[in-house]
Design an enzyme around this catalytic site. Structure first.
Site, PDB file in Angstrom:
ATOM      1  N   ASP A  69       1.191  -1.400   0.063  1.00 60.97           N
ATOM      2  CA  ASP A  69       0.165   0.228  -0.463  1.00 60.97           C
ATOM      3  C   ASP A  69       1.475   1.050   0.078  1.00 60.97           C
ATOM      4  O   ASP A  69       0.341   2.039  -0.877  1.00 60.97           O
ATOM      5  CB  ASP A  69      -1.272   0.018   1.158  1.00 60.97           C
ATOM      6  CG  ASP A  69      -1.458   1.192   0.959  1.00 60.97           C
ATOM      7  OD1 ASP A  69      -2.530   1.244   0.338  1.00 60.97           O
ATOM      8  OD2 ASP A  69      -2.059   2.107   2.345  1.00 60.97           O
ATOM      9  N   ASP A  72       4.879   1.104   3.416  1.00 60.59           N
ATOM     10  CA  ASP A  72       5.309  -0.435   4.750  1.00 60.59           C
ATOM     11  C   ASP A  72       4.707  -1.624   3.411  1.00 60.59           C
ATOM     12  O   ASP A  72       4.597  -1.213   2.436  1.00 60.59           O
ATOM     13  CB  ASP A  72       4.086  -0.830   5.820  1.00 60.59           C
ATOM     14  CG  ASP A  72       2.434   0.364   5.615  1.00 60.59           C
ATOM     15  OD1 ASP A  72       1.948  -0.364   4.107  1.00 60.59           O
ATOM     16  OD2 ASP A  72       2.246   1.251   5.489  1.00 60.59           O
ATOM     17  N   TYR A 220      -6.720   2.974   9.410  1.00 59.71           N
ATOM     18  CA  TYR A 220      -6.159   3.372   8.503  1.00 59.71           C
ATOM     19  C   TYR A 220      -7.193   3.598   7.489  1.00 59.71           C
ATOM     20  O   TYR A 220      -6.746   4.751   6.762  1.00 59.71           O
ATOM     21  CB  TYR A 220      -4.919   2.239   7.960  1.00 59.71           C
ATOM     22  CG  TYR A 220      -3.849   1.505   9.338  1.00 59.71           C
ATOM     23  CD1 TYR A 220      -3.238   2.776   9.866  1.00 59.71           C
ATOM     24  CD2 TYR A 220      -4.462   0.924  10.213  1.00 59.71           C
ATOM     25  CE1 TYR A 220      -2.456   2.702  10.601  1.00 59.71           C
ATOM     26  CE2 TYR A 220      -3.419   0.305  10.753  1.00 59.71           C
ATOM     27  CZ  TYR A 220      -2.569   1.475  11.763  1.00 59.71           C
ATOM     28  OH  TYR A 220      -2.536   1.348  12.418  1.00 59.71           O
ATOM     29  N   GLU A 427       4.638  10.615   3.281  1.00 60.93           N
ATOM     30  CA  GLU A 427       4.061   9.418   3.426  1.00 60.93           C
ATOM     31  C   GLU A 427       3.522   9.181   1.576  1.00 60.93           C
ATOM     32  O   GLU A 427       3.842  10.421   0.445  1.00 60.93           O
ATOM     33  CB  GLU A 427       2.856   9.677   3.584  1.00 60.93           C
ATOM     34  CG  GLU A 427       2.079   8.217   3.644  1.00 60.93           C
ATOM     35  CD  GLU A 427       2.384   7.468   4.647  1.00 60.93           C
ATOM     36  OE1 GLU A 427       3.718   6.637   3.734  1.00 60.93           O
ATOM     37  OE2 GLU A 427       2.258   6.298   5.119  1.00 60.93           O
TER      38      GLU A 427
END
Length: 480
Positions: A69, A72, A220, A427
């Site tokens: 995704d 991670d 999440y 991110e």
């Protein structure tokens, strides 16, 4: 002709030019860096290898493949499916842009990689795996996916624990893929469509939110409703099949779930604006055209912006929100809605991301791009050097360049911190790149149309001048 003339205006009005072909190439490299499972022989990411090849379902089903995704190594089906739908939509709309960039085959490969994984996850009519990997376990590991040794449990929806949102979005993705591959690989296209129909049936017969079945997902990627995903799925099934029952379902659910109101955003959890856009394309009805125009006009004229002009929806995924919006507005422009304004709006927002604001937010693109994206694998030195939390804490640039990744972006005041631990700014995720890549393809197509129109006008002008000369030079050779 009007469409092309507007494209000429678009090209002439551009304050700064960027190599959109290169951006497309890099974005597709980012997706390749996120691949899980057995990598193909033509893998273009030298620092990536096979990983998570033994991912399995609760009954031993093969769940290898798909995409990690973010930085991670969890595979979230909900956001992966949303990403796939938007990427496929962009390819369906802007094929020529990908071809010009020599990236058409790579784009098809990226989308097929996801679709084949969804088919694996759909292990029976009423069972769909929606997550592989435990985020709490995953967060205790920093390193290469090839070196993972933690447990990777798989989670699914079924009759007893339904997830209409997950089933609906996966159905939409596979419908879009089936259209894309219809004239390329008919067997694969048919297989995708069959699964899309089954998943839509699953989602409509057994209602529920997927994060109630897959508990870890709520933290999440929570889903706040499923009416939009089911309507989205029905719309894409109608586009794929031309079967009126799916359009009837979509229009019925559009009213039932009160989707006619103007939304403020378009992303994995909120599909309403996308539904309005695709129904406008499919039906040409004023209701849907007005709805998508209201959405784009609000974002163009009213929505909050940073001092340098970036749309600002949320502090997490700032650039993703803006890119998704302008992708839809480019789609609206393509059907004749405020074409000039929306195309200029899209160019302005995308070019901010590429450097107009003084900072490129695409890794590996431009002179001032992010050096420390929040991404474990790219923070590792070449093997056999060890990789652990020391790499996370390092103040140096990531040793591996995560080409093409669009980072989360700046805050509401255009402030940005290029630090690995500042994930709010740095991110990277699958869905961040989807609308962005598709919007870039749309802008590139406009450039190509403008170039074609300019060339044609130059030719016609030359033809006119030469034939005009024949009036005064009777012996001149006529141009046919």
């Amino acid at each position: 002709m009007k469409h092309v003339i507007l494209a000429v205006f678009f090209l002439a009005s551009a304050a700064r030019c960027y190599d959109y072909d290169k951006v497309l190439r890099l974005s597709l490299l980012f997706y390749e860096a996120q691949r899980s499972g057995h990598l193909p022989a033509d893998n273009r990411i030298p620092w990536r290898g096979d990983s998570a090849t033994t991912d399995k379902g609760q009954n031993g089903e093969d769940l290898s493949g798909g995409y990690y995704d973010a930085g991670d190594f969890v595979k979230f089906g909900f956001t992966m499916a949303s990403t796939t739908t938007i990427l496929a939509w962009g390819c369906l709309s802007y094929k020529e842009a990908y071809e010009k960039a020599n990236e058409w085959e790579n784009a098809l490969s990226a989308i097929r990689w996801a679709a084949e994984y969804f088919i694996k996850c759909h292990v029976s009519d009423y069972e769909l795996y929606g997550q592989v990997g435990d985020f709490s376990l995953d967060q205790g590991f920093w390193g290469r996916p090839e070196d993972m040794n933690m447990s990777r449990p798989a989670y699914k929806i079924d009759k007893n624990r339904p997830g209409s949102d997950l089933a609906g979005e996966t159905s939409a993705a596979l419908s879009a893929v089936s259209i894309l591959f219809a004239n390329i690989d008919s067997n694969f296209s048919t297989n995708c469509l069959n699964h899309a129909k089954q998943l839509y049936k699953f989602g409509t017969q057994y209602r529920g939110l997927y994060h109630d079945a897959i508990k870890g997902a709520a933290q999440y990627y929570e889903s706040t409703d499923y009416g939009d995903e089911l309507t989205w799925a029905a719309s894409w099934l109608y586009k794929a099949t031309n079967e009126s029952k799916y359009l009837e379902d979509a229009e019925y659910m559009y009213m039932k779930y009160r989707l006619k109101e103007r939304p403020n955003e378009f992303y994995y959890n909120k599909k309403v604006a996308g539904i309005q856009m695709i129904l406008a394309q499919l039906t040409n009805q004023a209701e849907y055209i007005e709805a998508i125009q209201n959405f784009c006009d609000f974002n163009l004229n009213v929505q909050k912006r940073t001092p340098k002009g970036l749309l600002y929806i949320d502090k997490s995924g700032t650039l993703c929100f803006a890119a998704n919006i302008v992708f839809l507005c480019l789609q609206a422009a393509d059907i004749g809605v405020m074409s000039t304004q929306y195309r200029e709006f899209a160019r302005e927002q995308i070019n901010y991301m590429l450097g107009d604001g003084g900072q490129s937010y695409v890794v590996g693109f431009g002179e001032n791009y992010p050096q420390q994206p929040h991404h474990a694998a790219s923070s590792c030195e070449d093997r056999p050097a060890p990789c652990n939390w020391d790499a996370y804490r390092s103040t140096k640039a990531n040793p591996q360049i995560l080409y093409g990744a669009l980072v989360s972006g700046p805050d509401m005041n255009d402030n940005y911190k290029d630090l690995r631990e500042e994930y709010i700014y740095n991110e990277v995720t699958l869905d961040y790149n989807a609308g962005f890549q598709s919007a870039v393809a749309g802008l590139r197509l406009l450039e190509l149309q403008a170039e074609s129109e300019k060339s044609q006008r130059s030719y016609e002008g030359g033809l006119f001048n030469r034939n005009w000369a024949n009036i005064f030079e009777p012996n001149a050779t006529a141009v046919v």
